[in-house]
Scaffold this motif. Structure first.
Motif, short mmCIF file in Angstrom:
data_model
loop_
_atom_site.label_atom_id
_atom_site.label_comp_id
_atom_site.label_asym_id
_atom_site.label_seq_id
_atom_site.Cartn_x
_atom_site.Cartn_y
_atom_site.Cartn_z
N PRO A 124 5.01 8.47 -10.52
CA PRO A 124 4.99 8.30 -9.06
C PRO A 124 4.36 6.98 -8.62
O PRO A 124 4.85 6.34 -7.69
N ILE A 125 3.31 6.56 -9.30
CA ILE A 125 2.68 5.27 -8.96
C ILE A 125 3.64 4.13 -9.26
O ILE A 125 3.78 3.20 -8.47
N ARG A 126 4.31 4.20 -10.39
CA ARG A 126 5.23 3.11 -10.78
C ARG A 126 6.42 2.98 -9.82
O ARG A 126 6.96 1.90 -9.66
N ALA A 135 5.93 0.77 -1.40
CA ALA A 135 4.98 0.81 -0.28
C ALA A 135 4.34 -0.55 -0.05
O ALA A 135 4.22 -0.99 1.10
N PHE A 136 3.95 -1.23 -1.13
CA PHE A 136 3.33 -2.55 -0.96
C PHE A 136 4.34 -3.58 -0.45
O PHE A 136 3.99 -4.48 0.32
N THR A 137 5.60 -3.44 -0.85
CA THR A 137 6.62 -4.37 -0.36
C THR A 137 6.85 -4.15 1.15
O THR A 137 6.96 -5.12 1.91
N VAL A 138 6.92 -2.91 1.56
CA VAL A 138 7.08 -2.62 3.00
C VAL A 138 5.88 -3.15 3.77
O VAL A 138 6.02 -3.76 4.85
N ILE A 145 -0.05 -10.73 2.33
CA ILE A 145 1.27 -10.61 1.71
C ILE A 145 1.15 -10.83 0.20
O ILE A 145 1.73 -10.10 -0.60
N PHE A 146 0.37 -11.82 -0.20
CA PHE A 146 0.16 -12.09 -1.63
C PHE A 146 -0.51 -10.90 -2.31
O PHE A 146 -0.10 -10.49 -3.41
N CYS A 206 -0.31 -6.28 -5.88
CA CYS A 206 -0.54 -4.85 -6.13
C CYS A 206 0.76 -4.16 -6.55
O CYS A 206 0.75 -3.28 -7.42
N ALA A 207 1.89 -4.57 -5.95
CA ALA A 207 3.17 -3.98 -6.34
C ALA A 207 3.49 -4.31 -7.79
O ALA A 207 3.97 -3.45 -8.56
N ALA A 208 3.23 -5.55 -8.19
CA ALA A 208 3.50 -5.94 -9.57
C ALA A 208 2.58 -5.21 -10.54
O ALA A 208 3.00 -4.77 -11.62
N VAL A 209 1.31 -5.07 -10.17
CA VAL A 209 0.37 -4.34 -11.03
C VAL A 209 0.80 -2.89 -11.17
O VAL A 209 0.81 -2.33 -12.27
#
Length: 156
Positions: free
Chosen positions: A101-103, A109-112, A131-132, A137-140
């Motif tokens: 679910p996290i992946r 969510a972070f992209t939105v 934004i950075f 966080c999305a990549a992590v």
């Protein structure tokens, strides 16, 4: 003369004997009335070639038995290795299922959130930093090792 039936061409006073291979345990000598010398011949001893052949046969049989034992051990080791690999694969799959679910949800969510900051923000340094942080966080969340995400979720 391999059968036990009486022969009709011999009269009743003649003694006949029948030998068959059923009860022969070695040398058989049977005598009756005879004239002259009696010669008993035993089988000759083994020659050096026969000894060498017997030694070679013994060596090959021992090598074959050793190879069969080693093959059995290798099969057992391979079976244990496969079972261990299946258990590890099952454990890794279970760990991956716990953080799935996290992946999947966190990067979305972070992209939105980043797009909302981009639309609502006033193009200041703070909005670009936000934004950075969102994309980081999305990549992590997407590419971090499973153990890091489990520690984050407290599911270890």
């Amino acid at each position: 003369m391999g059968d036990d039936t009486p022969r009709r061409d011999i009269d009743e006073r003649t003694v006949t004997n029948v030998f068959n291979a059923e009860v022969n345990h070695g040398l058989v000598i049977q005598t009756g009335t005879f004239d002259g010398d009696v010669h008993v011949h035993t089988p000759p001893g083994r020659s050096p070639e026969q000894d060498a052949a017997m030694t070679e046969l013994k060596r090959r049989l021992e090598a074959q038995e050793r190879a069969e034992r080693e093959a059995g051990l290798r099969r057992e080791q391979e079976r244990r290795r496969r079972r261990r690999n299946q258990e590890l694969a099952g454990e890794l799959q279970a760990r991956e299922d716990r953080v799935r679910p996290i992946r999947t949800l966190a990067p979305a969510a972070f992209t939105v959130l980043a797009f909302v900051l981009l639309l609502v923000g006033n193009f200041s340094f703070l909005s670009y930093a936000g934004i950075f942080v969102c994309f980081t966080c999305a990549a992590v969340a997407r590419y971090a090792p499973t153990s890091v995400l489990e520690e984050f979720l407290g599911k270890k």
